[in-house]
Design an enzyme around this catalytic site. Structure first.
Site, PDB file in Angstrom:
ATOM      1  N   THR A   7      -2.682   2.608  -4.674  1.00 21.64           N
ATOM      2  CA  THR A   7      -2.816   3.117  -3.312  1.00 21.64           C
ATOM      3  C   THR A   7      -3.673   4.386  -3.243  1.00 21.64           C
ATOM      4  OG1 THR A   7      -0.610   2.264  -2.874  1.00 21.64           O
ATOM      5  CG2 THR A   7      -1.478   3.866  -1.300  1.00 21.64           C
ATOM      6  N   GLU A   8      -4.710   4.361  -2.454  1.00 17.55           N
ATOM      7  CA  GLU A   8      -5.578   5.523  -2.210  1.00 17.55           C
ATOM      8  C   GLU A   8      -6.075   6.159  -3.511  1.00 17.55           C
ATOM      9  OE1 GLU A   8      -6.413   6.283   1.051  1.00 17.55           O
ATOM     10  OE2 GLU A   8      -5.209   4.554   1.637  1.00 17.55           O
ATOM     11  N   LEU A   9      -6.203   5.316  -4.543  1.00 19.90           N
ATOM     12  CA  LEU A   9      -6.726   5.749  -5.837  1.00 19.90           C
ATOM     13  C   LEU A   9      -5.824   6.797  -6.515  1.00 19.90           C
ATOM     14  CD1 LEU A   9      -9.283   4.123  -6.234  1.00 19.90           C
ATOM     15  CD2 LEU A   9     -10.632   6.198  -6.099  1.00 19.90           C
ATOM     16  N   HIS A  11       0.854  -1.193   0.000  1.00 17.77           N
ATOM     17  CA  HIS A  11       0.000   0.000   0.000  1.00 17.77           C
ATOM     18  C   HIS A  11       0.894   1.248   0.000  1.00 17.77           C
ATOM     19  CE1 HIS A  11      -4.189   1.340   0.462  1.00 17.77           C
ATOM     20  NE2 HIS A  11      -3.710   2.385   1.086  1.00 17.77           N
TER      21      HIS A  11
END
Lengths: 430, 402
Positions: A149-151, A113
């Site tokens: 990760t986190e768009l 991530h």
């Protein structure tokens, strides 16, 4: 009638424990806090599992079995799966049961991530490879659609992801990025038509993820029927309504007493009441709908905060410094070929560490403060940097011990050359 | 408004706070007459200063005023005990101030009495008795803060308690002080208003100077850690020294500057000399602009107070872009975030945070970048507005509109 694409991010970082400057050089484990506090990873996982993962999975399993048309999708970080295996195998089992229904798609991402795509393409590719391997081992399925990760997405990131062989990626669909374009259609990368984008409908997503339990909200209390009505209202001007959110929305961000579980329980039927409506997974969306046009995101976009950029992880000197330091170690760490050191280095890349250092809005006591296991961004940074200093010492120790181990070999080599030389001299003399 | 001191003749933060508040109230159209117990020379201000000691002469009335004379005019009241009991030193001065206040209260025209700290509480009560006007007492510090809870002066405590009881409203400078006032003095919450201090460094900035020996230390790659405050138990100078010892083990090229004086100074200097650390310590006695000049030279300012009702120096340091390590036992930490918090007793934690600031330039940079705007938002205007609202609520109550 639009289709509904539900996607949930499931992730827990290996938080580092408060690590004193005096502990630098001790080689103490960074991630094994045993005190009852928010840097204790087992404690957090157990808490979130009890409030969110276990009850939600039980409910989702029921819904998937009742409604064969109900579909959902997940992305699991590798570090989340590792923590499940280590601390709570029953949580992992509950996810495995969902996947086994065949109505659930699992997406690709980085194992750790991380923000690796911004710093090292090589490292990014390796983390994606490790993640796929993990998903195949745990869920017996191969991810086909990517979710960073986190768009976090940009045109450049799109190119990198396409090179890894993906033809579909998820991204944020906020107004300021799309302008007049609607997030409810499929788009292509600005130059590379091989890569297609599924964009988050942030309004409807945030209605569930952020506003659901807010008593000041005009739509409070939101029922599944009302929400389904909003979706059905898009008839004719939407292909796919993409609801992307943290999985912890259910039971952790929105507590049970907000009625969130009841909402989820009724959602499938409420949406499917209109016989033209359906649920789809990202792969199905890409297969079913054509791309309308291309969309360009020159600067990285994410789904975090109102800015929806990288500022949650990289806006102050603390964050820039910590990120610079961790990625500067790439060559030296990888050269050790030591699995433990490399794994530790990667665990320290998890984006959450940098999120905790964010000072944006810190004074207003906002969401960053709520999700920060440290007392302040400054404390987060101090612990992180102390760990990094210790980690550097551990790398050096490892390298010097390797060199010592090599010495006998070198000596032996020297001896054999010496002997050979002697023999040759002997032969020549004779 | 009744006070005890004003800059430049001040011993600490009380005078600074009174000055800031009185100026901001004046700007907000409140007419302030500030009473001081002793005459002195002050800069021209937009508000009037009255001196209790010379007020009689200026009126041209009889100056042969004695305690006995006051006894005859004064009515029997609960403060008589404080006024006439024979006392020496500071309590005696406080008594004199209260007695002299009678004449001012009789001759001056005012609507509200606003008295700062226990030193002027008796004078405030006198003014209230004579004028029948509402009394607001402003608690900048309590005896509990000053003594760290040990060796309380009973007279001071009694005067504080009486002042708060007689007052129509009590202002505290933080939530922390509000809790002390409720718990230790038994004052009901409904009577207490929290008014956080502001800060105005414009005058100090103008008079700031360069301190060459500090610049020299920096040039040679040394680090400067600052302590600034009275060297008394309340401010925790001994904890600062303990933390310094630990820091020096890791970073020997660090210099600890202690600006201030107080009854612990001798003891602390001896202690440092015994430990052989004298070369890393510098003791300075400075006030006002000179003291203020130290902030901009330091790498970090440490305030390890045992109990700090507010902590104005924290804001002064932030205004100089100097990172701050401040004890959680302070009022200022209720309103600012971009500092490092410590427990004053945890000297390892203090040392650790000093070392972190000195070792990680990004930490120093972020604290100062975020701290400057945060401290700059805090000014006296807001404090004055809150006080004015309080005044207006009393005036509305006393003189209801017909």
């Amino acid at each position: 009638m639009p289709a509904v694409c539900l996607y949930f991010q499931v992730h827990q970082p290996y938080r580092i424990k408060p690590f004193s400057i005096y502990a630098i050089g001790s080689g103490d484990d960074y991630f094994n806090d045993t005190e009852i506090r928010n840097t204790n990873n087992r404690y957090i996982l157990e808490k979130v599992a009890r409030k969110s993962y276990l009850p939600t999975n039980e409910l989702l399993l029921e819904l998937l079995e009742e409604n064969p048309q109900f579909k959902i999708s997940f992305s699991f970080s590798g570090v989340f799966l590792d923590q499940c295996i280590e601390y709570m195998p029953d949580v992992l089992a509950s996810f495995q049961k969902l996947i086994r229904t065949g109505q659930v798609e699992v997406l690709a991402e980085t194992y750790y991530h991380s923000l690796a795509v911004l710093y090292s393409e090589k490292e990014f590719a390796e983390q994606v490879r490790l993640h796929t391997k993990k998903i195949e081992a745990v869920f017996h399925t191969t991810p086909r659609v990517f979710r960073n990760t986190e768009l976090i997405y940009s045109d450049a990131i799109g190119d990198i992801v396409e090179k890894l062989g993906y033809s579909g990626i998820l991204a944020e669909g906020a107004d300021y990025i799309l302008g007049w374009k609607s997030p409810n259609f499929i788009y292509t990368h600005n130059t590379n038509s091989n890569l297609r984008l599924l964009l988050k409908n942030y309004r409807l997503s945030d209605d569930i993820a952020f506003r659901f339990g807010s008593k000041e909200w005009t739509a409070y209390p939101l029922t599944a029927d009302t929400f389904a009505h909003w979706i059905h209202g898009h008839n004719g001007n939407a292909d796919s309504i993409n609801l992307f959110m943290d999985f912890e929305t259910f039971g952790e961000h929105q507590w049970e007493d907000t009625g969130i579980f009841e909402f989820v329980r009724q959602l499938p039927q409420a949406v499917l009441k209109d016989s033209d409506s359906s649920f789809i997974t990202p792969s199905e969306a890409f297969a079913r709908f054509p791309a309308r046009e291309s969309v360009s995101m020159p600067n990285p976009v994410s789904w975090a905060d109102i800015e929806r950029d990288l500022s949650a992880w990289r806006s102050n000197p603390l964050q820039h410094d910590a990120l610079k330091e961790i990625y500067a170690l790439e060559d030296i760490v990888c050269a050790t070929k030591n699995a433990h050191l490399i794994d530790t280095w990667r665990k320290l890349q998890t984006s959450d560490h940098f999120y905790y250092m964010c000072t944006k809005w810190f004074a207003d006591g906002d969401v960053h403060a709520y999700f920060n296991p440290y007392q302040s961004p400054y404390e987060a940074y101090i612990s992180y940097m102390n760990v990094l200093k210790d980690f550097e010492i551990q790398i050096k120790k490892h390298i010097s011990s390797q060199q010592k181990n090599k010495l006998p070999f070198v000596t032996a080599l020297f001896h054999s050359i010496h002997n050979m030389f002697n023999k040759i001299t002997c032969i020549m003399v004779h | 408004m009744l006070g005890w001191e004003l800059p430049p003749h001040n011993s600490g933060g009380l005078g600074v706070a009174c000055n800031g508040l009185a100026s901001a109230l004046t700007l907000d159209d409140v007419i302030v007459s500030f009473v001081l117990p002793y005459s002195g020379i002050y800069n021209q201000k937009d508000w009037q200063i009255l001196f209790a000691d010379t007020y009689f002469q200026e009126l041209g009335t009889d100056t042969s005023f004695t305690f006995a004379a006051y006894k005859q005019v004064g009515s029997a009241c609960d403060i008589s005990d404080f006024l006439y009991r024979e006392r020496n030193g500071l309590i005696n001065e406080v008594q004199k101030y209260a007695l002299r206040m009678q004449c001012i209260a009789e001759h001056e025209d005012f609507d509200i009495i606003h008295a700062h700290d226990w030193l002027s509480f008796l004078a405030g009560i006198t003014a209230k008795r004579i004028s029948k006007k509402p009394l607001i007492v402003h608690v900048h510090a309590t005896e509990f803060d000053r003594t760290g809870g040990q060796g309380l002066n009973q007279d001071v405590f009694d005067i504080e308690k009486l002042g708060m009881e007689v007052a129509d409203a009590v202002i505290t400078v933080s939530d922390r002080t509000k809790r002390t006032v409720m718990k230790e003095y038994g004052i009901p919450e409904s009577k207490i208003h929290v008014v956080y201090n502001g800060i105005d460094t414009s005058e100090l900035e103008k008079q700031k100077i360069d301190i060459s020996f500090l610049k020299q230390i920096k040039r040679e790659g040394g680090h400067i850690v600052l302590f600034l405050g009275r060297l008394t138990i309340q401010k925790g100078p001994d904890y600062f020294v303990e933390a310094a010892r630990t820091v020096l083990e890791k970073m020997p090229h660090t210099y600890f500057i202690m600006v201030g004086s107080g009854d612990m100074k001798e003891h602390i200097m001896e202690d440092i000399a015994y430990s052989g650390l004298s070369k890393n310590f510098v003791f300075v006695e400075a006030m006002g602009p000179l003291a203020y000049s130290f902030f901009s030279h330091a790498d970090v300012y440490v305030m390890p107070s045992l109990s700090e009702p507010f902590g104005l120096t924290v804001l002064e340091s932030m205004r100089n872009s100097t990172p701050v390590i401040v004890s959680r036992q302070s009022g200022v930490s209720e309103i600012i975030k971009h500092v490092l918090l410590v427990d004053f007793w945890n000297t390892d934690e203090i040392a650790e945070k000093i070392l972190a600031v000195l070792s990680y330039p990004a930490l120093q940079k972020t604290l100062s970048q975020n701290g400057l705007p945060e401290a700059s938002r805090i000014n006296w205007k807001h404090a004055a507005q809150t006080c004015k609202h309080l005044y207006q609520s009393f005036i509305a109550w006393l003189f209801p509109k017909e």
